[in-house]
Design an enzyme around this catalytic site. Sequence first.
Site, PDB file in Angstrom:
ATOM      1  CG  MET A   1      -1.947  -0.935   1.276  1.00 55.86           C
ATOM      2  SD  MET A   1      -3.058  -0.623  -0.052  1.00 55.86           S
ATOM      3  CE  MET A   1      -3.318  -2.274  -0.603  1.00 55.86           C
ATOM      4  CB  CYS A   2       1.431   3.740  -2.070  1.00 62.71           C
ATOM      5  SG  CYS A   2       3.096   3.349  -2.625  1.00 62.71           S
ATOM      6  NE  ARG A   3       1.658   7.586   1.110  1.00 60.33           N
ATOM      7  CZ  ARG A   3       2.735   8.138   1.678  1.00 60.33           C
ATOM      8  NH1 ARG A   3       2.726   9.405   2.015  1.00 60.33           N
ATOM      9  NH2 ARG A   3       3.812   7.428   1.912  1.00 60.33           N
ATOM     10  CG  ASN A  41      -1.141   5.558  -3.701  1.00 55.90           C
ATOM     11  OD1 ASN A  41      -0.150   4.849  -3.760  1.00 55.90           O
ATOM     12  ND2 ASN A  41      -1.098   6.823  -3.297  1.00 55.90           N
TER      13      ASN A  41
END
Length: 253
Positions: A1-3, A41
């Site tokens: 996950m990026c955020r 994302n």
Amino acid sequence: MCRHLAYLGLPVSPAEVLVEPPYGLHRQSWSPRLQRYGTVNADGFGLGWYAEGDPLPARYRRAGPIWMDENFADLARVVRTRALLAAVRSATVGTSAEQTAAAPYTGDGWLFSHNGLLAGWPHGLDELAALLDPAELLTLEARCDSALVWALLRRRLRTGLAVDQALAATVAEVVRHTEARLNLLVTDGRVIAATAWGDTLFHRLEPGRSVLVASEPGDDGPGWIPVPDRSVLVATPEAVAVHPLDAAVEALK
Ligand code: GLN
């Protein structure tokens, strides 16, 4: 996950936490402000939350971008919860693009998200994978480096180790075998624990009311505190504790 983001506190709707803040997780899916790796994302998203009186979380995950999903918008508006964990994903090359690889992962009442990557996925990680039992490998939630990290963390948690120690031990275990960025985030609905190891992390505490732990601030208001890289954090709506991780990881390596 990026955020990713986790919330504990007074009952809220996921929309209040994720969608309404001007730079909240919803917006971070197409326009993150502090993301170091990747740009958007849009490779999936997930929301996990706890309902009153039920120790097991519910999840809603999808493979596509969060902004395309009308069902999410409805759900986020009407749910009320004291505890949630959500993530928007920028998939690491070579990992599954399916919904099963969108955080939060779950098991034993926990919700888990990983912002980062394990260098060498998948073929360079044989030694790491060998730490798991065959049954654990066969039941990985997804063909994804994050699923492997979750399996490693989950077996630590099952030994009864405190969650911050389990996180430290997992980081040590992974970096002993490969280079990695390991911003990990977990909750059981009562406590949030996280690591900053290679990417941004912040917390915001309103004592007695709520605590947020997030990859980046959702607004420009006061109270957001950056978590230094290479630290572990444990948060409740009453208090946040942050400790350096380097020494612990060195010792455990
Ligand atoms: N490696 C993880 C995934 O593919 C996390 C990716 C990220 O943080 N951008 O889902």
